[in-house]
Design a protein around this motif. Structure first.
Motif, PDB file in Angstrom:
ATOM      1  N   THR A 286     -16.182  49.083  56.617  1.00 36.19           N
ATOM      2  CA  THR A 286     -15.022  48.483  55.967  1.00 36.19           C
ATOM      3  C   THR A 286     -15.462  47.499  54.891  1.00 36.19           C
ATOM      4  O   THR A 286     -16.585  46.968  54.925  1.00 36.19           O
ATOM      5  CB  THR A 286     -14.143  47.715  56.976  1.00 36.19           C
ATOM      6  OG1 THR A 286     -14.898  46.591  57.476  1.00 36.19           O
ATOM      7  CG2 THR A 286     -13.703  48.600  58.130  1.00 36.19           C
ATOM      8  N   TYR A 287     -14.554  47.231  53.957  1.00 41.38           N
ATOM      9  CA  TYR A 287     -14.832  46.232  52.922  1.00 41.38           C
ATOM     10  C   TYR A 287     -15.019  44.854  53.564  1.00 41.38           C
ATOM     11  O   TYR A 287     -15.878  44.077  53.120  1.00 41.38           O
ATOM     12  CB  TYR A 287     -13.680  46.190  51.918  1.00 41.38           C
ATOM     13  CG  TYR A 287     -13.814  45.037  50.944  1.00 41.38           C
ATOM     14  CD1 TYR A 287     -14.756  45.076  49.921  1.00 41.38           C
ATOM     15  CD2 TYR A 287     -13.018  43.899  51.069  1.00 41.38           C
ATOM     16  CE1 TYR A 287     -14.898  44.018  49.041  1.00 41.38           C
ATOM     17  CE2 TYR A 287     -13.156  42.835  50.190  1.00 41.38           C
ATOM     18  CZ  TYR A 287     -14.094  42.896  49.186  1.00 41.38           C
ATOM     19  OH  TYR A 287     -14.234  41.850  48.327  1.00 41.38           O
TER      20      TYR A 287
ATOM     21  N   ASP B 298     -16.791  59.451  54.542  1.00 39.03           N
ATOM     22  CA  ASP B 298     -17.538  58.193  54.555  1.00 39.03           C
ATOM     23  C   ASP B 298     -18.989  58.418  54.148  1.00 39.03           C
ATOM     24  O   ASP B 298     -19.563  57.664  53.359  1.00 39.03           O
ATOM     25  CB  ASP B 298     -17.507  57.570  55.959  1.00 39.03           C
ATOM     26  CG  ASP B 298     -16.136  57.035  56.333  1.00 39.03           C
ATOM     27  OD1 ASP B 298     -15.244  57.056  55.473  1.00 39.03           O
ATOM     28  OD2 ASP B 298     -15.965  56.612  57.484  1.00 39.03           O
TER      29      ASP B 298
ATOM     30  N   TRP C 226     -14.444  48.953  49.151  1.00 40.87           N
ATOM     31  CA  TRP C 226     -13.045  48.598  48.898  1.00 40.87           C
ATOM     32  C   TRP C 226     -12.270  49.803  48.392  1.00 40.87           C
ATOM     33  O   TRP C 226     -11.143  50.072  48.850  1.00 40.87           O
ATOM     34  CB  TRP C 226     -12.969  47.457  47.876  1.00 40.87           C
ATOM     35  CG  TRP C 226     -11.548  47.114  47.505  1.00 40.87           C
ATOM     36  CD1 TRP C 226     -10.700  46.281  48.182  1.00 40.87           C
ATOM     37  CD2 TRP C 226     -10.817  47.604  46.361  1.00 40.87           C
ATOM     38  NE1 TRP C 226      -9.485  46.234  47.554  1.00 40.87           N
ATOM     39  CE2 TRP C 226      -9.524  47.035  46.439  1.00 40.87           C
ATOM     40  CE3 TRP C 226     -11.128  48.457  45.327  1.00 40.87           C
ATOM     41  CZ2 TRP C 226      -8.546  47.313  45.488  1.00 40.87           C
ATOM     42  CZ3 TRP C 226     -10.154  48.728  44.378  1.00 40.87           C
ATOM     43  CH2 TRP C 226      -8.875  48.149  44.456  1.00 40.87           C
TER      44      TRP C 226
ATOM     45  N   ASP D   8     -11.643  52.128  51.277  1.00 48.13           N
ATOM     46  CA  ASP D   8     -10.578  51.565  52.128  1.00 48.13           C
ATOM     47  C   ASP D   8      -9.200  51.841  51.540  1.00 48.13           C
ATOM     48  O   ASP D   8      -8.264  52.210  52.267  1.00 48.13           O
ATOM     49  CB  ASP D   8     -10.764  50.055  52.281  1.00 48.13           C
ATOM     50  CG  ASP D   8     -11.762  49.675  53.358  1.00 48.13           C
ATOM     51  OD1 ASP D   8     -12.362  50.585  53.944  1.00 48.13           O
ATOM     52  OD2 ASP D   8     -11.944  48.458  53.598  1.00 48.13           O
TER      53      ASP D   8
ATOM     54  N   GLN E  62      -6.193  54.107  53.333  1.00 49.43           N
ATOM     55  CA  GLN E  62      -5.085  53.354  53.934  1.00 49.43           C
ATOM     56  C   GLN E  62      -3.923  54.282  54.263  1.00 49.43           C
ATOM     57  O   GLN E  62      -3.532  55.097  53.428  1.00 49.43           O
ATOM     58  CB  GLN E  62      -4.591  52.266  52.959  1.00 49.43           C
ATOM     59  CG  GLN E  62      -5.426  51.011  53.017  1.00 49.43           C
ATOM     60  CD  GLN E  62      -4.812  49.900  52.173  1.00 49.43           C
ATOM     61  OE1 GLN E  62      -3.805  50.076  51.515  1.00 49.43           O
ATOM     62  NE2 GLN E  62      -5.422  48.722  52.208  1.00 49.43           N
TER      63      GLN E  62
END
Length: 322
Positions: free
Chosen positions: A102-103, A182, A314, A317, A321
């Motif tokens: 994650t960021y 990822d 970021w 992410d 979302q």
């Protein structure tokens, strides 16, 4: 010239050819120690690669007074845990990509190294590969005019390990929420910010189509670079054939290349076509590692740092979302 003694935490497959030997081949670097929780595998790795020290405990390697710098090559869910320990020990660090899941975790790592004024690198090594620096030179030389849009499609069949439903950490949602996105898409998205600048907006859709594992296996995304260039991508890990195609569209031409395949990079400009193959080094992280040395010697700025890698996290992410 100072010699930097490196240690590796997590000497698994990625370090066998892609990265580990690069630290041995770079002048001024020595690969002095390796760590793996299975100490017999750490010993085997050390003997095969002629490395003097091996550990079964990461803390012992991190706190070894002879070690100046540490390369973290474990699965991404443990990167933050080990990186914070490396920062606390006051040592230089390179983290395997993606920097963290994650960021927020990336920001935590960056803060720790900034507080200690320590160099932090991330192994987005495509920023250092000649085939992609050539693409960047075309862009910087305005070969295709004003850039309008970039598109990437990556798809591949399901792996046998996934079809058999054998455990694979790369598709475990607790470690990599979007699975191969990822692991693989991070390379391309990071490369695009290197080529075209940072991204200000991103969104997407991520689903699990196949039900083979807990992570997502189909993702689409859109983004906007700070410069006004639009971007789009699609990634699917259950198709019949493998495809990997990037197209950058400009007002005077187009650039095409593959992120992963050894295919030509192609420039179409003003009715002319230029195609070239630029081979990768045997150890694909070699130029990345050599650029680490150049920064440590104040000869150049490394293109892949904790800050650039956090920006990539970021963007990912935002695409993922719900």
């Amino acid at each position: 010239m100072k010699t930097y003694n490196w240690g590796i935490i997590g000497c698994g497959n990625v370090t066998e050819l892609k990265s580990g030997p690069a630290y041995q081949k770079t002048e001024g670097f020595e690969l002095t120690a390796v760590m793996r929780r299975d100490i017999s595998k750490a010993e085997d790795y050390a003997k095969r690669h002629h490395i003097s020290k091996f550990y079964g405990n990461a803390d012992e390697l991190i706190n070894d007074s002879e070690i100046d710098a540490i390369y973290i090559a474990t699965p991404p869910d443990s990167h933050e845990y080990y990186a914070l320990k490396v920062a606390e020990a006051g040592k230089i660090c390179c983290i395997e990509k993606p920097m963290a899941p994650t960021y927020q975790a990336c920001a935590s790592i960056n803060k720790a190294f900034q507080n200690k004024k320590l160099p932090l690198f991330v192994a987005y090594y495509r920023r250092s590969l000649p085939r992609f620096t050539k693409v960047k030179s075309w862009i910087d030389a305005n070969k295709i005019g004003n850039i309008r849009h970039i598109n990437w499609h990556l798809s591949k069949p399901a792996n046998n390990i996934d079809l058999s439903k054998t455990y694979n950490w790369r598709t475990d949602a607790k470690i990599a929420p979007a699975g191969y996105f990822d692991d693989l898409a991070s390379h391309g998205l990071d490369l695009f910010t290197f080529l075209l600048g940072d991204i200000s907006q991103a969104n997407g859709i991520a689903i699990n189509q196949q039900g083979l594992y807990s992570a997502m296996d189909a993702v689409t995304g859109n983004w906007l670079h700070n410069s006004g260039i639009t971007g789009s991508g699609s990634w699917n890990f259950g198709t019949e054939n493998r495809e990997d195609q990037v197209k950058i569209y400009g007002s005077k031409g187009k650039i095409e290349f593959s992120v992963f395949a050894d295919q030509p990079i192609v420039l179409e400009s003003n009715g002319n076509t230029e195609s070239m193959i630029i081979e990768n080094p045997e150890n694909i992280q070699l130029y990345h590692v050599e650029n680490i040395k150049k920064q440590l010697l104040n000869q150049a700025t490394h293109p892949s740092t904790g800050e650039t890698a956090a920006h990539t996290a970021w963007v990912m992410d935002q695409i993922l979302q719900p």
